[in-house]
Design an enzyme around this catalytic site. Structure first.
Site, PDB file in Angstrom:
ATOM      1  N   TYR A 105       0.863  -1.184   0.000  1.00  0.00           N
ATOM      2  CA  TYR A 105       0.000   0.000   0.000  1.00  0.00           C
ATOM      3  C   TYR A 105       0.893   1.225   0.000  1.00  0.00           C
ATOM      4  CZ  TYR A 105      -2.930   3.783   1.577  1.00  0.00           C
ATOM      5  OH  TYR A 105      -3.571   4.992   1.648  1.00  0.00           O
ATOM      6  N   GLU A 193      -3.711   7.545  -3.912  1.00  0.00           N
ATOM      7  CA  GLU A 193      -3.495   6.229  -3.296  1.00  0.00           C
ATOM      8  C   GLU A 193      -3.217   5.175  -4.363  1.00  0.00           C
ATOM      9  OE1 GLU A 193      -6.020   4.995   0.377  1.00  0.00           O
ATOM     10  OE2 GLU A 193      -6.854   3.965  -1.340  1.00  0.00           O
TER      11      GLU A 193
END
Ligand code: GDP
Ligand code: MN
Length: 394
Positions: A105, A193
């Site tokens: 991530y 993101e």
């Protein structure tokens, strides 16, 4: 404003970040054609992904791999038209399927507390970061970018070490992490993101297996207040997925936020709108919305605001609170009369107008048999009582 994955990937690519190729398809036929292209180019499989502005598409069945033309057709058929968290899928992204070695991530947010862009990285990629944050906050590594200098190389390396990335991938990770910050800055974004950022296995021109770090997913939330500086980004707004009330409010330049109560509120000025909501609550009611029609609103704007309030089926009474300064009371009264003439739903309304041209407004409203109030307390009480009579506010 959220933008679709394909558009977010375009913005990442513009910053030089590694993103695998993709096409966007609006029909099964288009998806199959795109898939055939990638398969013919030597991809063993393609990935087909729902383009909707919600996360968790994978879990919902909105991300599928296909190894042949026919599998691609089946997958596109299944995904196009499916509903994910209440949103109908109208388009898909098609691209060569990645051979994933490991998922990470990586995200950047505007952190209001530290007033910096904070970059976050986690070795637990592919899963929702909120879950990771709840289960094990220490699994998320953070570095705040300097407002002028951006994210330093050493900070990016620290993040990389934190998530166990070293060796040949370190250099590309540093570039990607820094690129995330420049994507934030260049587009006035609130969030950028990449989940998952992945190490993938590929074949180079000589047929050797090589590993690369690429962005397999992309999510970008743009700051609405920054949009006037980026006309190109405004064009990425996906009207298919926007609440019609929000579209209407934007067209008429109204600040409108829907709430859960039964008292529709129409006010000029954000502070007065908040006060009005407070007084509705004190009188025992619940506001159905926050609505600031702004300064100098003319009759047509008032009528548009009224349509917005009435479009909410929960609304059982309307409270209009206008402090006439630049806004003229008689203009607002005319707007209210105009709106009521065309409204298809009869809802009790209490109007309080003070300030510029309040007397003319009062005369117009009385002629049109509107319920008026002299003070805000009185207006709030009357509106709450009217909603109760209809059977709403408990
Ligand atoms: P999200 O569920 O909406 O976040 O959609 P993602 O694009 O993140 O996809 C969800 C998951 O599908 C990823 O975490 C991967 O595990 C998997 N996935 C996505 N793209 C590919 C791909 O090209 N190849 C493979 N093997 N898996 C993929
Ligand atoms: Mn994802």
């Amino acid at each position: 404003m959220k933008i679709q994955e394909a558009d977010a990937k375009q913005l990442l690519r513009a910053e030089g970040l590694p993103v695998p190729p993709w096409s966007v398809a609006r029909s099964v036929k288009e998806a199959v054609t795109a898939a055939e292209g990638y398969l013919a180019d030597g991809s063993g499989a393609v990935v087909i992904k729902a383009q909707v502005l919600v996360g968790g598409r994978g879990k919902a069945g909105g991300v599928k791999l296909a190894r042949s033309r026919d599998e691609a057709e089946t997958a596109a058929n299944a995904i196009l038209g499916m509903s994910i968290k209440g949103i109908t899928v109208r388009k898909v992204l098609v691209g060569p399927a990645a051979d994933i070695v490991k998922e990470f991530y990586l995200g950047a947010i505007l952190d209001r507390a530290s007033r910096r862009i904070v970059v976050m990285a986690s070795a637990e990629g592919g899963v929702e970061i909120e879950e990771v944050a709840k289960r094990d906050p220490s699994a998320i590594h953070r570095e705040a970018a300097h407002p002028l200098l951006g994210l330093a190389d050493w900070q990016a390396r620290k993040l990389a070490f934190g998530i166990g990335l070293a060796g040949p991938h370190l250099k590309s990770f540093v570039l990607i992490a820094k690129g995330l910050v420049s994507t934030m800055l260049h587009n006035d974004a609130d969030l950028v993101e990449i989940n998952p950022l992945a190490i993938v296995r590929e074949r180079d021109a000589d047929g050797n297996t090589v590993e690369r770090v690429v962005a397999l997913d992309a999510k970008i939330v743009l700051d609405d207040s920054g949009l006037p500086r980026h006309p190109g980004l405004e064009a990425l707004r996906d009207l298919d997925e926007e609440d019609p009330a929000d579209i209407e409010a934007r067209i008429h330049d109204l600040s409108f936020i829907r709430l859960d109560g039964t008292i529709g509120c129409m006010v000029n000025g954000a502070g007065l709108a908040m006060t009005t909501m407070d007084l509705v609550k004190r009188a025992g009611g619940e506001p159905a919305n926050f609505l600031d029609i702004g300064g100098g609103a003319r009759a047509d704007k008032v009528a548009a605001a009224m349509r917005l309030i009435l479009a909410d089926a929960k609304v059982q009474a309307i409270l209009v609170n206008i402090f006439g300064g630049i806004t003229r009371g008689d203009e607002v009264a005319r707007g209210l009369i105009e709106a009521r003439a065309i409204q298809d739903r009869e809802v009790p309304m209490v109007v309080r107008i003070v300030g510029t041209n309040a007397e003319e407004a009062g005369a117009l409203l009385r002629d049109a048999r509107f319920e008026t109030a002299a003070t805000l307390d009185e207006a709030a009480e009357k509106a709450v009582a009217a909603a109760r009579a209809v059977g709403g506010a408990a």
